[in-house]
Design a protein around this motif. Sequence first.
Motif, PDB file in Angstrom:
ATOM      1  N   UNK A 101      17.240  -7.556  37.531  1.00 53.96           N
ATOM      2  CA  UNK A 101      16.336  -6.478  37.932  1.00 53.96           C
ATOM      3  C   UNK A 101      14.947  -7.019  38.271  1.00 53.96           C
ATOM      4  N   UNK A 102      14.655  -8.215  37.702  1.00 54.24           N
ATOM      5  CA  UNK A 102      13.370  -8.858  37.984  1.00 54.24           C
ATOM      6  C   UNK A 102      13.507  -9.969  39.009  1.00 54.24           C
ATOM      7  N   UNK A 103      14.690 -10.054  39.595  1.00 51.03           N
ATOM      8  CA  UNK A 103      14.925 -11.071  40.609  1.00 51.03           C
ATOM      9  C   UNK A 103      15.105 -12.457  40.029  1.00 51.03           C
ATOM     10  N   UNK A 104      15.562 -12.542  38.781  1.00 47.71           N
ATOM     11  CA  UNK A 104      15.721 -13.838  38.133  1.00 47.71           C
ATOM     12  C   UNK A 104      17.158 -14.027  37.677  1.00 47.71           C
ATOM     13  N   UNK A 105      17.632 -15.258  37.609  1.00 50.56           N
ATOM     14  CA  UNK A 105      18.973 -15.514  37.082  1.00 50.56           C
ATOM     15  C   UNK A 105      18.984 -15.406  35.558  1.00 50.56           C
ATOM     16  N   UNK A 106      20.207 -15.384  35.013  1.00 48.79           N
ATOM     17  CA  UNK A 106      20.333 -15.374  33.559  1.00 48.79           C
ATOM     18  C   UNK A 106      21.097 -14.154  33.059  1.00 48.79           C
ATOM     19  N   UNK A 107      21.406 -14.197  31.751  1.00 50.81           N
ATOM     20  CA  UNK A 107      22.172 -13.120  31.122  1.00 50.81           C
ATOM     21  C   UNK A 107      21.251 -12.001  30.670  1.00 50.81           C
ATOM     22  N   UNK A 108      21.793 -10.813  30.681  1.00 53.54           N
ATOM     23  CA  UNK A 108      21.027  -9.659  30.207  1.00 53.54           C
ATOM     24  C   UNK A 108      20.759  -9.817  28.716  1.00 53.54           C
ATOM     25  N   UNK A 109      19.584  -9.316  28.268  1.00 48.73           N
ATOM     26  CA  UNK A 109      19.196  -9.427  26.871  1.00 48.73           C
ATOM     27  C   UNK A 109      18.831  -8.057  26.327  1.00 48.73           C
ATOM     28  N   UNK A 110      19.011  -7.926  25.040  1.00 51.91           N
ATOM     29  CA  UNK A 110      18.552  -6.724  24.351  1.00 51.91           C
ATOM     30  C   UNK A 110      17.272  -7.083  23.595  1.00 51.91           C
ATOM     31  N   UNK A 111      16.230  -6.296  23.834  1.00 52.80           N
ATOM     32  CA  UNK A 111      14.921  -6.586  23.250  1.00 52.80           C
ATOM     33  C   UNK A 111      14.415  -5.351  22.520  1.00 52.80           C
ATOM     34  N   UNK A 112      13.908  -5.590  21.315  1.00 53.56           N
ATOM     35  CA  UNK A 112      13.296  -4.530  20.518  1.00 53.56           C
ATOM     36  C   UNK A 112      11.815  -4.871  20.380  1.00 53.56           C
ATOM     37  N   UNK A 113      10.944  -3.885  20.463  1.00 53.68           N
ATOM     38  CA  UNK A 113       9.507  -4.171  20.493  1.00 53.68           C
ATOM     39  C   UNK A 113       8.745  -3.293  19.508  1.00 53.68           C
ATOM     40  N   UNK A 114       7.568  -3.817  19.099  1.00 55.08           N
ATOM     41  CA  UNK A 114       6.622  -3.060  18.286  1.00 55.08           C
ATOM     42  C   UNK A 114       5.279  -3.064  19.020  1.00 55.08           C
ATOM     43  N   UNK A 115       4.736  -1.883  19.203  1.00 51.43           N
ATOM     44  CA  UNK A 115       3.432  -1.758  19.895  1.00 51.43           C
ATOM     45  C   UNK A 115       2.376  -1.366  18.867  1.00 51.43           C
ATOM     46  N   UNK A 116       1.342  -2.251  18.719  1.00 50.10           N
ATOM     47  CA  UNK A 116       0.279  -1.983  17.748  1.00 50.10           C
ATOM     48  C   UNK A 116      -1.071  -1.931  18.458  1.00 50.10           C
ATOM     49  N   UNK A 117      -1.821  -0.845  18.284  1.00 48.57           N
ATOM     50  CA  UNK A 117      -3.134  -0.753  18.941  1.00 48.57           C
ATOM     51  C   UNK A 117      -4.160  -1.657  18.238  1.00 48.57           C
ATOM     52  N   UNK A 118      -5.029  -2.303  19.029  1.00 50.80           N
ATOM     53  CA  UNK A 118      -6.153  -3.074  18.495  1.00 50.80           C
ATOM     54  C   UNK A 118      -7.404  -2.250  18.774  1.00 50.80           C
ATOM     55  N   UNK A 119      -8.110  -1.885  17.725  1.00 50.34           N
ATOM     56  CA  UNK A 119      -9.211  -0.924  17.872  1.00 50.34           C
ATOM     57  C   UNK A 119     -10.569  -1.607  17.728  1.00 50.34           C
ATOM     58  N   UNK A 120     -11.540  -1.049  18.457  1.00 51.15           N
ATOM     59  CA  UNK A 120     -12.929  -1.506  18.349  1.00 51.15           C
ATOM     60  C   UNK A 120     -13.546  -0.935  17.081  1.00 51.15           C
ATOM     61  N   UNK A 121     -14.837  -1.343  16.821  1.00 47.99           N
ATOM     62  CA  UNK A 121     -15.491  -0.889  15.614  1.00 47.99           C
ATOM     63  C   UNK A 121     -15.657   0.620  15.578  1.00 47.99           C
ATOM     64  N   UNK A 122     -15.774   1.245  16.752  1.00 43.43           N
ATOM     65  CA  UNK A 122     -15.957   2.700  16.788  1.00 43.43           C
ATOM     66  C   UNK A 122     -14.629   3.455  16.729  1.00 43.43           C
ATOM     67  N   UNK A 123     -13.504   2.748  16.569  1.00 46.55           N
ATOM     68  CA  UNK A 123     -12.213   3.398  16.427  1.00 46.55           C
ATOM     69  C   UNK A 123     -11.460   3.587  17.722  1.00 46.55           C
ATOM     70  N   UNK A 124     -12.056   3.269  18.823  1.00 40.25           N
ATOM     71  CA  UNK A 124     -11.360   3.399  20.098  1.00 40.25           C
ATOM     72  C   UNK A 124     -10.362   2.265  20.266  1.00 40.25           C
ATOM     73  N   UNK A 125      -9.271   2.574  20.976  1.00 39.24           N
ATOM     74  CA  UNK A 125      -8.268   1.548  21.266  1.00 39.24           C
ATOM     75  C   UNK A 125      -8.805   0.642  22.351  1.00 39.24           C
ATOM     76  N   UNK A 126      -8.960  -0.640  22.009  1.00 39.75           N
ATOM     77  CA  UNK A 126      -9.464  -1.599  22.981  1.00 39.75           C
ATOM     78  C   UNK A 126      -8.316  -2.290  23.712  1.00 39.75           C
TER      79      UNK A 126
END
Length: 638
Positions: A101-126
């Motif tokens: 799907x990305x135009x690359x050779x190789x076997x399909x893989x199963x990937x699991x991910x964790x998304x963690x926000x990194x926040x500034x001092x004022x609490x906003x997601x940077x």
Amino acid sequence: MSTPTAPASGIPADQRFQTLFEQAPFSAQLLSVDGRTLRVNRAWQDLWGAHDGDPLLEFVLSGYDMLADPQLEAKGVTPYLRRAFAGEAVRIPAIRYDPAELGKPGLARWVQATARPIKAEDGRVAEVLLIHEDVTERLQAERELRESEAQFRTIADAMPQMVWSTLPDGYTDYFNEQTYEFTGLPAGSIDGERWADILHPDDREEAWRKWRHSLETGAPYEVEYRLRHRSGEYRWVLGRALAVRDGQGAVIRWMGTCTDIHEQKRARDELLASNRRKDDFLAMLAHELRNPLAPISTAAHLLKAASSDPAKVQRSADIIERQVRHMTELVDDLLDVSRVTRGLVELDRQPVEMKTVLAHAIEQVRPLVEARGHELTTRMPAGDVHVLGDRPRLVQVVSNLLNNAAKYTPPNGALSVAMAVGEDVEIRVADNGMGIEPDLLPHVFDLFTQGARTPDRAQGGLGLGLALVKSLVELHGGRVVAESAGSGQGAAFTVTLPLLKKGDLQAQAATPAIPLPRATHQLRILVVDDNQDAADTLGLLLETLGHEVHVAHDSARALEAAEASRFDAFVLDIGLPGMDGFTLARELRASVSGAAATFIALTGYGGVDDRHRGQEAGFDHYLVKPAEAAELAALLRR
């Protein structure tokens, strides 16, 4: 404005972060708040196979907006990312990524991910840190495990045994369908320790003791116990289990089965009980036969020592005569029960008046009844009662029952004989004596079965009477049942025989004698029967009818006669010693003398299988004793 100072280590914070980011053992991707990829670490490049100069790496790091990727939207990833950009740490389920799907050779893989926000001092997601984990091998192993378990369950459900498994600590977590079919319980209702609920209470302690030993030692588990069947009955099963171990030898699971052995165990127990009864009987027989030998031996010595004393000689002779008569009765009982139970007794069936039968039986037993001081009462219906049977044998049936009642009732007891008439004739012999134990009651008519006997063996005899009664009653087309409330509660025996109704009785009486047709021409006939009287009388009858008859009493002499002379007909008994009548018929049929002869079986074996064997052996006619002489004469006339 002050400038950022370096930490005490001398390494700037951003440099430290960059080092940790690059050297992290997990794939990491840092995203800007607008969803663009800012950087990826070495583990990310290794995961996706993208390194310096790779178009994919350039694509990811050059303004690639993950939130706008239609493929990620289709895979359902985008909603998780938006939650992360909103400030929530989220875990993204495993998703299949195909390099094509990305135009690359190789076997399909199963990937699991964790998304963690990194926040500034004022609490906003940077920024958002996206950590990937390649779970392809794990998911593949889980899929193979599921397929293996499904295959195991299919095999287990196809097995006739109950199959179960437990965790290493013995906690039961699986039963196959056969288990729930056997128990009638809902699936899953006996997991864990609830399995014990269907074990017979008397068997639980032993089953658990052996199970605990297996859990502690890893030894195979094997035990017989009773499980509650769906019918409510407890049935015997054989439980077995083996430990499943890993490469280091540690137990990781127990696999077990339960096999229904109820019928086999019952048959085995009955066989053992039968053998015990036989051994007890043989010991009792030896005792009964030795008892008369002692006075006989003493009397013989007395005859030698006091031969000149007529009184002592007479007394010794009386003792010997009395004891020999007793031994003769014992042997006669053995022979009689052997003949009857093997179907070798021929009944002389005639209309028999049953009141007369009962009167004769009572007359035989009265000396014993009076000697023991019993009171005997009778109750009879009005009018004559007839059955079709053998009068002496019917007298023997009732006298045996009365004799038992008198022997096994303490002195001054009460006995009764009653007869009732309905569709059948019922004769009931009852007493208020020793009774019959519940565990013995189902076996009272079996050979080698006898209840408890007193040390002085006052009852005497071999205990064969009831087996003889049952066989004789069944030969008359009837049945006999025993009843007792238990030890000391007395016993009752009821004999049921087919009633000979008036119309049948008149027909029996009015049946004219069938004339014996004399032979139209003389036949040479060979009669073979090991019963000498039966053979000789049949030979005389056939000679009277005009035939020439030769008689043999065994197969060897019959074959010799057939070799020496030609015969027109053979009349053979089946139950011959050595070579039986079936084999003899084949031998004779194959000889020159028997090739064109007529073969007639005249035997006491009258079953369907016997007749079929007779046809296979080459018999032209099959007559069951006692056969009508006119029927035999008619067959020979043809």
